[in-house]
Scaffold this active site. Structure first.
Site, PDB file in Angstrom:
ATOM      1  N   ARG A 267       0.999  -1.081   0.343  1.00 39.54           N
ATOM      2  CA  ARG A 267       0.256   0.079   0.099  1.00 39.54           C
ATOM      3  C   ARG A 267       0.541   1.338  -0.220  1.00 39.54           C
ATOM      4  O   ARG A 267       1.519   1.163   0.700  1.00 39.54           O
ATOM      5  CB  ARG A 267      -0.773   0.126   1.445  1.00 39.54           C
ATOM      6  CG  ARG A 267      -1.834  -1.086   1.706  1.00 39.54           C
ATOM      7  CD  ARG A 267      -2.880  -1.067   2.266  1.00 39.54           C
ATOM      8  NE  ARG A 267      -3.676  -2.374   2.811  1.00 39.54           N
ATOM      9  CZ  ARG A 267      -4.456  -2.273   4.025  1.00 39.54           C
ATOM     10  NH1 ARG A 267      -4.063  -1.859   5.164  1.00 39.54           N
ATOM     11  NH2 ARG A 267      -5.052  -4.093   3.623  1.00 39.54           N
ATOM     12  N   ARG A 282       2.818   1.429   9.882  1.00 41.99           N
ATOM     13  CA  ARG A 282       2.180   2.095   8.896  1.00 41.99           C
ATOM     14  C   ARG A 282       3.412   1.422   7.916  1.00 41.99           C
ATOM     15  O   ARG A 282       4.152   2.917   7.697  1.00 41.99           O
ATOM     16  CB  ARG A 282       1.950   3.123   8.870  1.00 41.99           C
ATOM     17  CG  ARG A 282       0.455   3.327   7.885  1.00 41.99           C
ATOM     18  CD  ARG A 282      -0.356   4.490   7.558  1.00 41.99           C
ATOM     19  NE  ARG A 282       0.031   5.214   9.032  1.00 41.99           N
ATOM     20  CZ  ARG A 282      -1.494   4.563   9.494  1.00 41.99           C
ATOM     21  NH1 ARG A 282      -2.783   4.641   8.231  1.00 41.99           N
ATOM     22  NH2 ARG A 282      -2.327   5.173  11.223  1.00 41.99           N
ATOM     23  N   GLU A 354      -5.270  -0.437  16.299  1.00 44.21           N
ATOM     24  CA  GLU A 354      -5.735  -1.673  15.404  1.00 44.21           C
ATOM     25  C   GLU A 354      -5.055  -2.410  14.549  1.00 44.21           C
ATOM     26  O   GLU A 354      -3.901  -1.857  14.116  1.00 44.21           O
ATOM     27  CB  GLU A 354      -6.832  -1.255  14.053  1.00 44.21           C
ATOM     28  CG  GLU A 354      -7.645  -2.079  12.851  1.00 44.21           C
ATOM     29  CD  GLU A 354      -7.341  -1.428  11.328  1.00 44.21           C
ATOM     30  OE1 GLU A 354      -7.013  -2.406  10.821  1.00 44.21           O
ATOM     31  OE2 GLU A 354      -7.076  -0.534  11.519  1.00 44.21           O
ATOM     32  N   SER A 357      -9.286  -6.250  11.113  1.00 42.75           N
ATOM     33  CA  SER A 357     -10.755  -5.232  10.883  1.00 42.75           C
ATOM     34  C   SER A 357     -11.233  -6.674  10.441  1.00 42.75           C
ATOM     35  O   SER A 357     -11.117  -6.859   8.543  1.00 42.75           O
ATOM     36  CB  SER A 357     -10.850  -4.448   9.407  1.00 42.75           C
ATOM     37  OG  SER A 357     -10.647  -3.022  10.339  1.00 42.75           O
ATOM     38  N   ARG A 396       1.471  -6.110  12.727  1.00 45.91           N
ATOM     39  CA  ARG A 396       1.479  -5.849  14.017  1.00 45.91           C
ATOM     40  C   ARG A 396       0.828  -6.538  14.975  1.00 45.91           C
ATOM     41  O   ARG A 396       1.290  -6.141  16.136  1.00 45.91           O
ATOM     42  CB  ARG A 396       0.145  -5.069  13.847  1.00 45.91           C
ATOM     43  CG  ARG A 396      -0.189  -3.463  12.403  1.00 45.91           C
ATOM     44  CD  ARG A 396      -1.218  -2.812  12.810  1.00 45.91           C
ATOM     45  NE  ARG A 396      -1.115  -2.235  11.922  1.00 45.91           N
ATOM     46  CZ  ARG A 396      -1.305  -1.178  11.296  1.00 45.91           C
ATOM     47  NH1 ARG A 396      -2.877  -0.862  12.295  1.00 45.91           N
ATOM     48  NH2 ARG A 396      -1.560  -0.006  10.517  1.00 45.91           N
TER      49      ARG A 396
END
Length: 432
Positions: A267, A282, A354, A357, A396
């Site tokens: 990403r 990130r 987070e 999801s 993460r």
């Protein structure tokens, strides 16, 4: 993608759903284009019918010697041919206009999704374990990882630029251990089928899961922008896994289909300048174990709860404190109808962040992929419902393990569930 027929019958509900997501009403615009399209199709059908009748009448006119009548019919057929060709070109333009508009609009939230503008409107559903009280100052994961040179951002920057990392030794093994543990749990305990999908996909696959066209700027693409042979690097295994169902009709008795995969994800993190600039939170490239379900409309809500519980179980077995949040309408992903976020506690940041999801998308993606199912004994088909979730983000998860299992001397205890995957290793001596 939205169903125009449903919008015709539920225009107010459609606009109300968009309003919950902060999007202005669109039903009037959609229905105006739809009415133009339907009128044109009717006109084309009438013209084609008249052309067929006129074509048949030419032979009859010639058979009776009516040359003038035959010529008039020939001229009429020629005019009708031009009219039909022009109409078909116009229909293609209208179809493209309607599809482009529908593709630009987000999915409608379920009724029980809280309405809000951003993450401040998210609602905690439950939490597991209380954060461990440390008798020393908690370090962030990058301080722990860089101490022994096993987490190297500077070296990665020389190779690839910012937001990349090189993992070595025990940390490289820890990432592999986490992934293998997650895959074993999801396949052996929860019945997911492990898949090794392509990392490069074409435009239709990205469109099918709604990464295109809206989020093109956040993706990495090979080749020149206008290169028809160019591919996209997957931003998540959701893309290839969900598209396994594309352009197919599945027997409903075979559903649900449950897939899992461990892949790198890519990403650009467009719009994230200044956020999480240090560490592995990130990244432009990160590893993730993905969960995808293809199911019937009746079963999708229960499947969403099940998928979320599967993701939660990873954190429970790692004995990491976390909380489960239901996202509000303003913080929910473009293609989702409802999303649960799992937020793991990071003592180095003194915050929950987070790590997963889990979303139910209804038939939003299925319409874009033309993925259908058929009940036993019936001819009619309907669109499947799709779901996706992180089970978990491996990088993460490593961050969470390092920060929650850190010890006063800078070492990190290995969670019990990971020890078999780490060759029985008890402690990561990161500073050694």
């Amino acid at each position: 993608m939205h169903d125009v027929k449903w919008i015709r019958d539920n225009a107010e509900a459609f606009d109300a759903g968009l309003a919950k997501r902060g999007v202005e009403p669109h039903s009037a615009q959609i229905l105006a284009i739809d009415e133009e399209r339907r009128t044109l199709i009717q006109d084309l059908q009438e013209a084609q019918s008249r052309r067929n009748d006129a074509s048949k009448a030419i032979g009859k006119a010639k058979a009776t010697g009516d040359e003038a009548g035959a010529q008039a019919l020939i001229d009429e057929v020629a005019a009708l041919k031009t009219r039909i060709q022009d109409g078909e070109d116009r229909q293609r333009q209208i179809d493209e206009k309607l599809e482009t508009l529908l593709a630009s609009l987000p999915n409608l939230p379920l009724d029980d999704v809280p309405v809000g503008e951003d993450e401040d409107g998210n609602v905690e559903v439950r939490r597991h374990l209380e954060p461990r009280q440390l008798n020393f100052k908690a370090l962030e994961h990058f301080d722990l990882g860089e101490a022994g040179g096993l987490m190297d951002f500077e070296l990665a920057a020389k190779l690839s630029g910012a937001r990349f990392v090189v993992l070595k030794g025990q940390l490289a093994r820890l990432e592999r251990a986490l992934a293998n543990f997650m895959l074993d749990l999801h396949t052996q305990d929860f019945g997911y089928t492990e898949v090794v999908p392509p990392m490069l996909v074409r435009d239709p696959a990205m469109f099918g899961t709604a990464q295109l066209p809206k989020f093109a700027d956040d993706q990495f693409k090979t080749g020149a922008p206008d290169d028809e042979d160019a591919h996209w690097l997957i931003p998540t295994a959701e893309v290839p896994l969900t598209n396994l169902a594309r352009e197919a009709i599945h027997a409903e008795e075979e559903l649900p289909l449950r897939f899992t995969a461990f892949t790198p994800c890519f990403r650009k993190e467009a719009g994230s300048a200044g956020r999480d600039t240090r560490g592995m939170i990130r990244m432009h490239q990160f590893s993730k174990v993905e969960l995808v379900s293809i199911t019937t409309p009746e079963a999708s809500i229960d499947e969403h709860e099940r998928m979320t519980q599967c993701a939660e179980e990873v954190l429970k077995r790692l004995e990491l404190p976390f909380r489960t949040m239901v996202l509000c309408t303003g913080d929910m992903g473009f293609g989702a109808r409802k999303t649960y976020d799992l937020e793991v506690w990071l003592p180095g940041q003194d915050a929950y962040r987070e790590i997963s999801s889990c979303s139910v998308c209804g038939d939003f993606q299925a319409r874009r992929m033309n993925a259908r199912c058929r009940p036993a004994g019936e001819k009619a088909t309907r669109f499947v419902h799709t779901l996706n979730g992180s089970g978990l983000a491996v990088g993460r998860a490593m961050v969470a393990v390092l920060e929650n299992y850190q010890q006063a001397d800078g070492s990190v205890a290995v969670p019990d569930v990971l020890k078999p995957y780490m060759g029985g290793l008890e402690t990561l001596a990161l500073g050694g």
